[in-house]
Design an enzyme around this catalytic site. Sequence first.
Site, PDB file in Angstrom:
ATOM      1  N   HIS A 186       0.813  -1.214   0.000  1.00 54.01           N
ATOM      2  CA  HIS A 186       0.000   0.000   0.000  1.00 54.01           C
ATOM      3  C   HIS A 186       0.853   1.274   0.000  1.00 54.01           C
ATOM      4  O   HIS A 186       0.350   2.350  -0.314  1.00 54.01           O
ATOM      5  CB  HIS A 186      -0.978  -0.001   1.184  1.00 54.01           C
ATOM      6  CG  HIS A 186      -0.375   0.298   2.514  1.00 54.01           C
ATOM      7  ND1 HIS A 186      -0.059  -0.682   3.425  1.00 54.01           N
ATOM      8  CD2 HIS A 186      -0.043   1.477   3.107  1.00 54.01           C
ATOM      9  CE1 HIS A 186       0.423  -0.128   4.526  1.00 54.01           C
ATOM     10  NE2 HIS A 186       0.460   1.176   4.349  1.00 54.01           N
ATOM     11  N   ASP A 210       0.345  -7.569   1.442  1.00 55.87           N
ATOM     12  CA  ASP A 210       0.803  -6.186   1.602  1.00 55.87           C
ATOM     13  C   ASP A 210       2.323  -6.074   1.703  1.00 55.87           C
ATOM     14  O   ASP A 210       2.859  -5.350   2.543  1.00 55.87           O
ATOM     15  CB  ASP A 210       0.154  -5.553   2.837  1.00 55.87           C
ATOM     16  CG  ASP A 210       0.212  -4.029   2.793  1.00 55.87           C
ATOM     17  OD1 ASP A 210       0.356  -3.462   1.696  1.00 55.87           O
ATOM     18  OD2 ASP A 210       0.133  -3.405   3.872  1.00 55.87           O
ATOM     19  N   GLY A 212       3.059   6.272   8.181  1.00 53.92           N
ATOM     20  CA  GLY A 212       4.424   6.537   7.741  1.00 53.92           C
ATOM     21  C   GLY A 212       5.401   5.495   8.235  1.00 53.92           C
ATOM     22  O   GLY A 212       6.465   5.308   7.658  1.00 53.92           O
ATOM     23  N   SER A 221       4.502   2.361   8.285  1.00 54.73           N
ATOM     24  CA  SER A 221       4.181   1.165   7.509  1.00 54.73           C
ATOM     25  C   SER A 221       5.358   0.798   6.607  1.00 54.73           C
ATOM     26  O   SER A 221       5.926   1.658   5.927  1.00 54.73           O
ATOM     27  CB  SER A 221       2.941   1.398   6.658  1.00 54.73           C
ATOM     28  OG  SER A 221       1.801   1.546   7.467  1.00 54.73           O
ATOM     29  N   LEU A 277      -7.845 -22.980  -2.437  1.00 52.04           N
ATOM     30  CA  LEU A 277      -8.485 -24.242  -2.099  1.00 52.04           C
ATOM     31  C   LEU A 277      -9.857 -24.381  -2.753  1.00 52.04           C
ATOM     32  O   LEU A 277     -10.300 -25.486  -3.073  1.00 52.04           O
ATOM     33  CB  LEU A 277      -8.619 -24.350  -0.585  1.00 52.04           C
ATOM     34  CG  LEU A 277      -8.834 -25.731   0.036  1.00 52.04           C
ATOM     35  CD1 LEU A 277      -7.753 -26.711  -0.406  1.00 52.04           C
ATOM     36  CD2 LEU A 277      -8.839 -25.614   1.563  1.00 52.04           C
ATOM     37  N   GLY A 278     -10.540 -23.245  -2.965  1.00 53.92           N
ATOM     38  CA  GLY A 278     -11.835 -23.275  -3.642  1.00 53.92           C
ATOM     39  C   GLY A 278     -13.010 -23.502  -2.722  1.00 53.92           C
ATOM     40  O   GLY A 278     -13.940 -24.237  -3.072  1.00 53.92           O
ATOM     41  N   VAL A 279     -12.987 -22.855  -1.539  1.00 49.84           N
ATOM     42  CA  VAL A 279     -14.097 -23.027  -0.598  1.00 49.84           C
ATOM     43  C   VAL A 279     -14.474 -21.692   0.033  1.00 49.84           C
ATOM     44  O   VAL A 279     -13.673 -20.762   0.086  1.00 49.84           O
ATOM     45  CB  VAL A 279     -13.733 -24.018   0.540  1.00 49.84           C
ATOM     46  CG1 VAL A 279     -13.416 -25.389  -0.023  1.00 49.84           C
ATOM     47  CG2 VAL A 279     -12.588 -23.489   1.385  1.00 49.84           C
TER      48      VAL A 279
END
Length: 439
Positions: A183, A213, A291, A293, A348-350
Amino acid sequence: MDPLDPPSSPHSHEEKDIRPPHRVRDRGRSRFPLALGSALLAAAATTTALWLAGAFDREVVRITEVVEVREVVSSPAPAETPVQSDNTPAPTRPPAATSGSAERSLVDETTTPALTETEPLQSATTDEVTVPVFAPTDLVAVVASQAIPSIVTVQSLDEESNRAGSGSGVVMSPDGFIITNHHVIDDAFTLKVIMSDGLSYPAELIGSDPLMDIAVLKVEAGNLPYIRFGSMEGLRTGEPAIAVGNPLGLDGGPSVTAGVISAFDRSLVTNPLTGESLYGLLQTDAPITRGSSGGALLDVYGRLLGITTAIGLSDVGAEGLGFAVPISLVEGIVDDLMSEGEVRHAFLGVRGSSAFSELDDGVESPLGVEISLLEESAIGDAGAEDGDVIVALDGVAVRSMPQLVSRLRSYRADDPITVTLQRGDQTLDIDLTLDRFPS
C-alpha cells in the site's frame, strides 16, 4: 655509655656499630605503613585521573545482568556444526563482545557457561556479526543503533496528482534490495528511497503482493547496511519487540518504539467496503503510526520479525495495537517476488465458517472450518463435499476460517497438500494439488 642510649653525635661510628640489630628492624617496620599509604594514594590518584578522562564511561551495572549477543552467518555453503572437544554439539549462544578482556571474563564466568574450544567452521565464507556487551536497560538503544541505518523512507509520486506519499522500508541486502508495504507503493508513478543519512536514490519496483501487503524495491547502491531475517521458531507472547520506522515522513531519520509481542495469527479487515483482510499477522503494542508502515519489527538481537503494516482503529481512534506481517510469510513472498516478480498464492476453492462440536456438558469446542464448495474447487475435485469440516492441513490442526486462510498463505499454487476432513463420524484424508488464487 649504655648501648641503648642514643649516640651523642651522628658521626660517632663506634657507637653506631654497637647498636643492637633489633633497633634497625624496628625502624624498617615504621617505614612500611608510610610506603603502603603512599602507594594507595598514588593508585587513587591514577584511578581518579582515568575516571576524569572517561576511561570508565562504559557502565556494566551488575554482572548478573550483563548479556552477550552473537550471530554467525555462513554463506554460500552451510557450515558444519561446531563441536566441543568432547565431541558433543556445541551450545548455541550469542557472539563474543569486543569491548575488552575484563568484561569478557566477567561475562564468561558469571553469566554464561564456559565454552570449550570448538573446531573451525567448514565454510567458504563466514560473516560474524558482534553486538557489544550491554545491560538490559540499554537493550532498545543497542538494537536501535544497529537497525536505524537500515531503515529508509519510501516516497511515491502519483503522475496525475503530482503529490507524494511516504512510508518506510527495510534494507534486506547490501546490494540495495528493500522490503516495504504494497500500500506504500500502490499506484505510484515514480519511487524514491531516502536513506537514514539523507542520501536519496531512485527506486525500481521489483514486485508487489497485495494479498499480504508486501513489496520489494531495488536501488542502485552497494555495501548498504542491512537487517538479517529472524525466526518465528520459539517466539512467545510477551517477548520484547522493537519497531523502527519513519512516522509521518518526518525529517530527522527513523524513530524507535518498543513493546512486546502481544499475539499471533491475527486477522485484520483492511477495507470494510470490499472485505479485504490480512491474515496471520503479529500483534504488538509497540506504537506504529502512519508513515511507519513498511518498517521493521525486531527481536532483541536486532533481527527482523516482521514488516509493520497496520494499526488497530475503532470509532474512538487508535487502539494502541500494531500489526506486522511475520517473517515466516515475508521470507517466502520476498523470494517469489525477486525470482518471478509475483506470488502464486494457493487456492483451495471453498467458502467457510468456523465449526464447533458440543461436549457432553454442553460446552462448545472449536472443531474446524465447515465448507461450501465454489464452482472451481481443487478440494471439490478431490472429493470433498458441502458441509465437510476441515480440521487439519498436512497434519497441522485448523480451528477457524482465519486460521485456515493464514495457513494457506504459506503454500503456493501447484503445491501438494493433504487435507483432513470430518464428515459426520468419519475422518478422511484427501490428497490434492492446490490451484492458483484468482487475480
